[in-house]
Design an enzyme around this catalytic site. Sequence first.
Site, short mmCIF file in Angstrom:
data_model
loop_
_atom_site.label_atom_id
_atom_site.label_comp_id
_atom_site.label_asym_id
_atom_site.label_seq_id
_atom_site.Cartn_x
_atom_site.Cartn_y
_atom_site.Cartn_z
N SER A 106 6.65 1.86 13.96
CA SER A 106 4.87 1.37 13.97
C SER A 106 4.38 1.77 15.29
N LEU B 155 13.92 -9.04 1.81
CA LEU B 155 15.06 -8.04 3.26
C LEU B 155 15.27 -9.60 3.83
N ARG C 169 -5.58 -0.49 0.76
CA ARG C 169 -4.51 -2.05 1.90
C ARG C 169 -5.93 -3.16 1.76
N GLY C 170 -4.81 -4.16 1.98
CA GLY C 170 -4.75 -5.45 2.13
C GLY C 170 -6.27 -5.80 2.41
N ARG D 107 10.03 -9.19 -4.60
CA ARG D 107 10.76 -10.23 -4.21
C ARG D 107 9.84 -11.60 -4.69
N TYR E 64 5.23 -9.63 15.76
CA TYR E 64 5.53 -8.07 14.64
C TYR E 64 6.06 -6.66 15.95
N GLN F 177 0.71 -1.51 0.40
CA GLN F 177 -0.11 0.26 0.02
C GLN F 177 0.65 1.12 -0.11
N PRO G 209 -3.55 -13.06 20.35
CA PRO G 209 -3.93 -13.32 21.55
C PRO G 209 -3.25 -12.53 22.45
N SER H 38 3.64 -7.41 7.13
CA SER H 38 2.95 -5.91 8.37
C SER H 38 1.56 -6.49 8.97
N GLU I 35 2.60 0.30 16.94
CA GLU I 35 2.60 -1.18 17.16
C GLU I 35 3.53 -1.30 18.92
N ARG J 155 -8.71 2.68 17.22
CA ARG J 155 -6.96 3.19 16.26
C ARG J 155 -6.93 4.50 16.37
P1 NAP Z 1 2.26 -4.06 3.44
O1 NAP Z 1 0.80 -3.50 1.75
O2 NAP Z 1 1.38 -4.41 3.76
O3 NAP Z 1 3.26 -4.23 2.08
C1 NAP Z 1 4.18 -4.22 2.82
C2 NAP Z 1 5.84 -4.98 1.79
O4 NAP Z 1 6.65 -5.28 1.90
C3 NAP Z 1 4.91 -5.73 -0.20
O5 NAP Z 1 5.36 -4.89 -1.06
C4 NAP Z 1 5.67 -6.56 0.35
O6 NAP Z 1 6.11 -7.51 -0.25
C5 NAP Z 1 7.10 -6.07 1.01
N1 NAP Z 1 7.39 -7.59 1.45
C6 NAP Z 1 7.44 -8.79 2.98
N2 NAP Z 1 8.41 -9.54 2.47
C7 NAP Z 1 9.36 -9.40 1.94
C8 NAP Z 1 10.55 -9.55 1.96
N3 NAP Z 1 10.81 -10.73 2.46
N4 NAP Z 1 11.63 -9.06 1.15
C9 NAP Z 1 11.19 -7.88 0.89
N5 NAP Z 1 10.02 -7.04 0.69
C10 NAP Z 1 8.99 -8.05 1.46
O7 NAP Z 1 2.17 -2.82 3.94
P2 NAP Z 1 1.99 -0.89 3.98
O8 NAP Z 1 0.53 -1.17 5.03
O9 NAP Z 1 2.45 -0.69 2.97
O10 NAP Z 1 2.76 -0.92 5.03
C11 NAP Z 1 4.15 -0.45 5.02
C12 NAP Z 1 5.14 -0.30 6.19
O11 NAP Z 1 5.50 0.46 6.89
C13 NAP Z 1 5.12 -2.09 6.92
O12 NAP Z 1 7.08 -2.48 7.07
C14 NAP Z 1 4.76 -1.77 7.52
O13 NAP Z 1 4.83 -2.97 9.03
C15 NAP Z 1 4.72 -0.17 8.04
N6 NAP Z 1 3.59 0.45 8.72
C16 NAP Z 1 2.43 0.60 8.46
C17 NAP Z 1 0.97 0.95 8.80
C18 NAP Z 1 0.14 0.95 8.27
O14 NAP Z 1 -1.19 0.97 8.79
N7 NAP Z 1 -0.22 0.66 6.63
C19 NAP Z 1 1.61 1.53 10.33
C20 NAP Z 1 2.93 1.56 11.29
C21 NAP Z 1 3.84 1.38 10.37
P3 NAP Z 1 4.94 -8.45 -1.47
O15 NAP Z 1 4.38 -7.73 -2.34
O16 NAP Z 1 6.17 -9.90 -2.28
O17 NAP Z 1 4.24 -9.38 -0.92
O1 G4F Z 2 -6.33 -3.80 11.12
P1 G4F Z 2 -5.56 -4.36 11.80
O2 G4F Z 2 -5.26 -5.68 11.86
O3 G4F Z 2 -4.18 -3.21 12.20
P2 G4F Z 2 -3.21 -3.34 13.54
O4 G4F Z 2 -2.93 -4.97 13.93
O5 G4F Z 2 -3.71 -2.36 14.23
O6 G4F Z 2 -1.60 -3.18 12.58
C1 G4F Z 2 -1.96 -2.00 11.60
O7 G4F Z 2 -1.39 -0.60 11.89
C2 G4F Z 2 -0.08 -1.05 11.92
C3 G4F Z 2 0.23 0.58 13.02
O8 G4F Z 2 -0.20 0.14 14.44
C4 G4F Z 2 1.53 -1.64 11.58
F1 G4F Z 2 2.12 -1.36 11.71
C5 G4F Z 2 0.27 -2.99 11.33
O9 G4F Z 2 1.72 -3.06 9.60
C6 G4F Z 2 -0.81 -3.09 10.28
O10 G4F Z 2 -0.77 -1.85 9.59
O11 G4F Z 2 -6.45 -3.98 13.71
C7 G4F Z 2 -6.77 -3.66 13.47
C8 G4F Z 2 -8.00 -4.05 15.17
C9 G4F Z 2 -6.80 -4.86 15.71
O12 G4F Z 2 -7.41 -4.36 17.00
C10 G4F Z 2 -7.54 -6.13 15.54
O13 G4F Z 2 -7.94 -7.45 17.03
O14 G4F Z 2 -9.01 -4.62 14.19
C11 G4F Z 2 -8.90 -5.03 15.73
N1 G4F Z 2 -9.67 -6.55 14.36
C12 G4F Z 2 -11.14 -6.92 14.74
N2 G4F Z 2 -11.22 -8.19 14.34
C13 G4F Z 2 -9.61 -7.14 13.45
C14 G4F Z 2 -10.64 -8.31 13.07
N3 G4F Z 2 -8.61 -7.00 12.79
C15 G4F Z 2 -8.48 -7.68 11.55
N4 G4F Z 2 -7.77 -7.55 10.83
N5 G4F Z 2 -9.08 -8.73 11.57
C16 G4F Z 2 -10.54 -8.74 11.44
O15 G4F Z 2 -11.33 -9.89 11.85
#
Ligand code: NAP
Ligand code: G4F
Length: 333
Positions: A127, A57, A186-187, A33, A151, A12, A282, A82, A129, A219
């Site tokens: 993050s 990575l 977003r995924g 990758r 994580y 994303q 957990p 992530s 987190e 959040r």
């Molecule tokens: P994302 O959509 O899950 O993207 C993760 C990326 O990492 C994808 O391009 C994935 O590639 C790549 N990746 C996974 N394993 C890898 C490996 N072994 N080698 C190289 N690349 C690899 O995450 P995002 O939401 O864009 O977030 C970007 C970064 O910010 C992440 O580090 C996440 O932890 C951090 N972050 C995100 C949030 C949030 O709310 N979105 C908040 C705080 C921090 P593939 O396409 O090959 O899977």
């Molecule tokens: O959308 P989530 O999976 O995001 P989470 O765990 O907050 O993590 C995301 O934000 C972080 C930054 O704070 C990033 F670092 C991380 O890479 C990622 O992008 O879950 C959000 C909340 C949690 O409390 C979870 O328990 O939603 C709650 N939830 C409730 N039902 C659920 C569900 N989460 C998911 N994914 N799926 C459910 O069915």
Amino acid sequence: MPRALITGITGQDGLYLGELLTAKGYEVFGLVRGQSNPKVATVERLVPGVVLLEGDLTDLPSLIGAVEISQPDEVYNLGAISFVGLSWKQAELTGETTGMGVLRVLEALRIAGGNDMSGVRFYQASSSEMFGKVRETPQRESTPFHPRSPYGVAKTFGHYLTVNYRESYGAFACSGLLFNHESPRRGIEFVTRKISRAVARISLGLQDSLSLGNLESRRDWGFAGDYVEAMWRMLQQDAPDDYVVATGETHSIRELLDVAFGRVGISDWSGFVRQDPRFFRPAEVDVLVGDSSKAREVLGWKPRVGFEELVAMMVDADVATETESADKALTIR
Ligand code: NAP
Ligand code: G4F
């Protein structure tokens, strides 16, 4: 023409950052990758002119190679496992990618520079987190960490390594402590997109229920397009530093459901949503809300998209996508 290398360009944030840097006139290199990554076509469509480099990575030589080819002025390390939920099931992989991956990128920069890291600026995607079982509210740069998942622990390792390379080698290394940020890209495993997609499908009669875990957690959700701007701004400062990036508002999953279902005209969603033990974690992070005063004052950054607008954007995008898929299926039949 400045040169930027992005790990995680298929994700994303990687897509939004690739678009932003291209618009600013950068030559963008992206690490991809796998033998045949299905997301390559999307990256090439959204980031025209991008140069994609094979690498992982978990593989230091491929990272050194990517640095040698791209000769970057700026490196954005966005690659990670992530999804917090997956990190308990694949804790070792998460540690290797999300934690040790940071070490490998920093080492690749150090080795490729012959121990001299002065020619490159580095951004680490840390993050909220890391705050986990929060010690104070709102969370700011000085709030102690208490991660609650493999994580979160891996991100904490990566954060301290970034600080350590700054202190050990004088690297221009910044850590962005970003709170949750979302978008139509977003995924589908994350709760916002899981909900927006299900709401769209329910409104179109394609699905009749949605299973979720904990509805009480809260959040601080912002728009990913706004957050990549903060990443770039961190690397344009005179000195490296760490910044919290957040909206300062917090909402529960229940509030998210209210807004998302409301967008398609459903005011009572109780008949559509089930709670399933499989989606409880957990250890939970109950509440996150960030204080981004430092980013606002030093970087001149602020979020532009609010919570309701964000949810509406995601639901509308999913309604459009699901309508298009249903139309295509009808045409094929
Ligand atoms: P994302 O959509 O899950 O993207 C993760 C990326 O990492 C994808 O391009 C994935 O590639 C790549 N990746 C996974 N394993 C890898 C490996 N072994 N080698 C190289 N690349 C690899 O995450 P995002 O939401 O864009 O977030 C970007 C970064 O910010 C992440 O580090 C996440 O932890 C951090 N972050 C995100 C949030 C949030 O709310 N979105 C908040 C705080 C921090 P593939 O396409 O090959 O899977
Ligand atoms: O959308 P989530 O999976 O995001 P989470 O765990 O907050 O993590 C995301 O934000 C972080 C930054 O704070 C990033 F670092 C991380 O890479 C990622 O992008 O879950 C959000 C909340 C949690 O409390 C979870 O328990 O939603 C709650 N939830 C409730 N039902 C659920 C569900 N989460 C998911 N994914 N799926 C459910 O069915």
